[in-house]
Design an enzyme around this catalytic site. Structure first.
Site, PDB file in Angstrom:
ATOM      1  N   CYS A   1       0.841  -1.197   0.000  1.00 53.50           N
ATOM      2  CA  CYS A   1       0.000   0.000   0.000  1.00 53.50           C
ATOM      3  C   CYS A   1       0.882   1.255   0.000  1.00 53.50           C
ATOM      4  CB  CYS A   1      -0.956   0.107   1.181  1.00 53.50           C
ATOM      5  SG  CYS A   1      -2.120  -1.249   1.278  1.00 53.50           S
TER       6      CYS A   1
ATOM      7  N   ARG B   1       4.129  -0.417  -4.588  1.00 55.31           N
ATOM      8  CA  ARG B   1       3.806  -0.922  -3.252  1.00 55.31           C
ATOM      9  C   ARG B   1       2.462  -1.658  -3.201  1.00 55.31           C
ATOM     10  NH1 ARG B   1       6.836   1.630   0.687  1.00 55.31           N
ATOM     11  NH2 ARG B   1       5.284   1.091   2.241  1.00 55.31           N
TER      12      ARG B   1
ATOM     13  N   GLY C   1      -0.840  -0.983   6.345  1.00 51.05           N
ATOM     14  CA  GLY C   1      -0.509  -1.819   7.504  1.00 51.05           C
ATOM     15  C   GLY C   1      -1.665  -2.746   7.818  1.00 51.05           C
TER      16      GLY C   1
ATOM     17  N   GLU D   1      17.624 -17.720  -6.998  1.00 55.49           N
ATOM     18  CA  GLU D   1      17.233 -16.369  -7.398  1.00 55.49           C
ATOM     19  C   GLU D   1      16.740 -16.358  -8.847  1.00 55.49           C
ATOM     20  OE1 GLU D   1      16.468 -13.772  -6.041  1.00 55.49           O
ATOM     21  OE2 GLU D   1      16.732 -12.176  -7.495  1.00 55.49           O
TER      22      GLU D   1
ATOM     23  N   LYS E   1      13.020 -15.147  -9.927  1.00 56.18           N
ATOM     24  CA  LYS E   1      12.771 -14.075 -10.904  1.00 56.18           C
ATOM     25  C   LYS E   1      11.769 -14.533 -11.951  1.00 56.18           C
ATOM     26  CE  LYS E   1      13.785 -11.471  -9.280  1.00 56.18           C
ATOM     27  NZ  LYS E   1      14.344 -11.098  -8.078  1.00 56.18           N
TER      28      LYS E   1
ATOM     29  N   HIS F   1      17.686 -36.447  -6.167  1.00 56.16           N
ATOM     30  CA  HIS F   1      16.782 -36.843  -5.084  1.00 56.16           C
ATOM     31  C   HIS F   1      15.356 -36.363  -5.323  1.00 56.16           C
ATOM     32  CE1 HIS F   1      20.177 -38.331  -2.823  1.00 56.16           C
ATOM     33  NE2 HIS F   1      20.809 -37.218  -3.160  1.00 56.16           N
TER      34      HIS F   1
ATOM     35  N   LYS G   1       6.265  -4.649  -3.695  1.00 52.55           N
ATOM     36  CA  LYS G   1       7.703  -4.469  -3.521  1.00 52.55           C
ATOM     37  C   LYS G   1       8.092  -4.476  -2.054  1.00 52.55           C
ATOM     38  CE  LYS G   1      11.713  -2.884  -5.336  1.00 52.55           C
ATOM     39  NZ  LYS G   1      12.213  -4.202  -5.699  1.00 52.55           N
TER      40      LYS G   1
END
Ligand code: G6P
Length: 613
Positions: free
Chosen positions: A2, A27, A100, A486, A490, A509, A608
């Protein structure tokens, strides 16, 4: 999670709010809304991106010089027009935007319902709006708006960054913070409020970062700062160093692409001033006063989430190899709830791009309570994590806007490399010769990354061959195992293709069962200690008809003969290889996502900055 903006002053608030929301859209982007005080308070809300809100308002009256805006990442209630912020209390006395989570909202809601309040939305924010109003009305004129807000906030458990309009006091905005960030920009006869400095920077470089339990009452020419308990505070004004160019796309199609291409510079900026000009020494000024604690640590615990956690894993390999201090790498979310054993001589390193990740912050507090020395590696200057930690190192990668982290990762690994090498030298675990060699290697990284970026068209070509795959496997060993994780992250984040990262030897495995002619396997296989072993792993994939895309050291012949495609990176020390090999993986994901028509900078469901647990 937010984004919040606010403006009070002499200009038209609407363009400032809408542009601010666009800057904060990283956000959260499932719905957006604004409220502007004119003759009466006008509120517009819309499911979807900020551009849809803008479209809605086009023909409407949005005049006024005081207003607030919000872009949402849903926690309570699905994304729709009603759940979008701002939320107004039942009798229209208070209008609230909130970032929040109010954890006790359901109890508060029950009590308010018992007193006749009806709720339109599913949100915790509407509960807060009504709670403030209830306190205000019940006081029967004996409380002003600010007082009612402060009292209401004392009843709230959870995290908030809020900005509030009070109908009876239309000349002010009330802002308060606990857990979720808020910055106030100071202009001449005007103030700007935002979740981070990006909406503010084009107007002013003087800012105040609100601390937890701060409440600011803001009129166009006056700001009063208090604690939630009504103690007066002296605002601490700081200067922003960010420039406006760093938060624009500068001709790139997406922020993510711009940020990938910025890496030669962002890595350089991260070690600039920290490595002596004659390459004889690494100095991390931010750690200076805690150096004895770090040198004598019996154990280092690295805490992070997401991509930062992957950087932390690279850090484990680096610190254990060079400094010979045992390292554990923990997810903030696991660490905080599993009764971790923490000793007072532990050093905890929290890694975070945003510096606001709720789980990482909570883990920091637990470590501090246990008496450990807590360090931060953070990108956003002035964020909560650098303020909550005893010492730390900023990554200086510049604002990262693309939701999928790229340059922040390489900057974090750069800092961890410097820390590991510096500690190794101080602890006499690295010879002078090795120390100098590693410094030289690190300094060569920006040029090497530049070299890799020149092959972008090749990465694009290979991406076009695999864009329709439904699964990907990423394999790496040693330092390159976290890079495999990573790379897989992505790809899933931005293209929605299922991808798994695995230590190459572990393939036997389980994941090997998935391999057939439809399974692209990305193997990170630069020439290092485990090169021969990874060649064997590639053979195992090929024996099952898997398609191998290998990241290799330039000039590699053996893997070239085995793999379907090779992407070369310049030769380097194996400890430096994560900084190089991750670049082709970032570009591969980027191109595949673009070719699949995905929204690269704002992938679905992600945000983000994850300020809720
Ligand atoms: C979110 C972001 C990731 C990031 C993670 C941790 O999931 O989308 O890109 O790695 O949070 O964030 P931090 O700011 O603590 O590094």
């Amino acid at each position: 999670m937010c984004g919040i903006v606010g403006y009070i002053g002499y200009r038209d608030a609407y363009p400032i709010l809408i542009n601010g929301l666009k800057r904060l859209e990283y956000r959260g982007y499932d719905s957006a809304g604004i409220a502007i005080i004119g003759k009466e308070t006008k509120i517009y809300k819309k499911k979807g991106k900020v551009s849809e809100l803008e479209h809605l308002i086009k023909e409407k009256d949005a005049s006024g010089t005081i207003g607030i805006g919000h872009t949402r990442w849903a926690t309570h209630g699905e994304p729709n027009d009603t759940n979008a912020h701002p939320h107004t209390s039942q009798n229209g006395l208070f209008t609230v935007i909130h970032n929040g989570i109010i954890e006790n909202y359901s109890r508060l809601k029950d009590r308010l319902e018992a007193r006749g309040y009806e709720f339109l939305s599913m949100t915790d924010t509407e509960v807060l709006a009504n709670l403030i109003e209830h306190i205000y009305i019940t006081a029967n004129g004996s409380l002003d708006a600010e007082h009612a807000v402060r009292l209401a906030l004392t009843k709230v458990i959870g995290a908030y960054g809020v900005v509030i309009i009070a109908k009876d006091e239309p000349d002010k905005l009330i802002a308060a913070r606990k857990g979720s960030p808020l910055v106030i920009g100071i202009g001449d006869g005007e103030y700007f409020i935002a979740s981070d400095a990006t909406p503010i920077i084009e107007y002013t470089d003087s800012v105040i970062y609100l601390n937890n339990d701060n409440v600011a009452v803001i009129k166009k020419d006056q700001l009063t700062l208090k604690t939630i308990d009504n103690d007066q505070l002296e605002p601490m004004i700081q200067k922003l160093t960010m420039d406006i160019g760093s938060i624009e796309k500068n001709g790139y199609e997406h922020f993510m692409l711009k940020e990938i291409f910025e890496q030669p510079k962002s890595i350089l900026d991260t070690f600039r001033g920290r490595i002596a000009a004659d390459l004889s020494e690494i100095r991390l000024g931010g750690l200076h006063h805690v150096m004895p604690k770090i040198e004598n640590a019996k154990r280092i615990i690295i805490i992070a989430c997401g991509t930062s956690w992957h950087a932390g894993l690279v850090g484990e390999y680096l610190i254990e190899t060079f400094a010979r201090i045992p390292v554990e790498v923990e997810y903030g979310s696991e660490f905080r709830y599993r009764k971790p054993i923490i000793f007072a001589d532990d050093v905890v390193i929290a890694i975070s791009q945003s510096g606001e990740t709720a789980d990482t912050l909570a883990a920091i507090n637990i470590a501090k309570e246990a008496g450990a020395t807590v360090l931060g590696i953070c990108n956003v200057v002035g964020a909560s994590i650098p303020r909550e930690t005893h010492a730390g190192v900023y990554t200086h990668a510049g604002p990262e806007i693309g939701v999928a982290s790229t340059k922040a990762f390489t900057a974090q690994v750069t800092v961890l490399t410097m820390m590991a090498v510096m500690l190794g030298k101080k602890n006499n675990k690295l010879s002078e010769e090795e120390y100098l060699k590693l410094i030289k290697e690190l300094v060569s990284v920006p040029d090497k990354v530049e070299e890799i970026l020149k092959y972008d068209s090749l990465f694009k070509e290979i991406s076009s061959l695999y864009k329709d795959a439904t699964n990907f496997l990423y394999l790496g060993r040693g330092y390159l195992f976290p890079v495999a994780l990573e790379g897989a992250l992505k790809l899933k984040e931005i293209s929605y293709i299922h991808a798994e990262g695995y230590p190459a030897a572990e393939m036997k495995h389980g994941p090997i069962a998935l391999i057939d002619e439809n399974m692209p396997v990305v193997v990170i296989a630069t020439q290092d200690n485990s090169y021969d072993k990874i060649v064997t792993n590639i053979q195992e994939v090929k024996a099952r008809n898997g398609k191998v895309i290998a990241i290799v050291t330039e000039g590699d012949k053996i893997i070239k003969d085995l793999a379907d495609h090779v992407l070369e990176v310049p030769k380097s020390h194996e400890a430096i290889a994560p900084l190089l090999t991750v670049i082709p993986l970032q570009l591969l994901s980027y191109h595949i996502a673009v070719m699949r028509g995905c929204n690269v900078d704002q992938p679905r469901n992600l945000a983000k900055s994850v300020t809720v647990e």
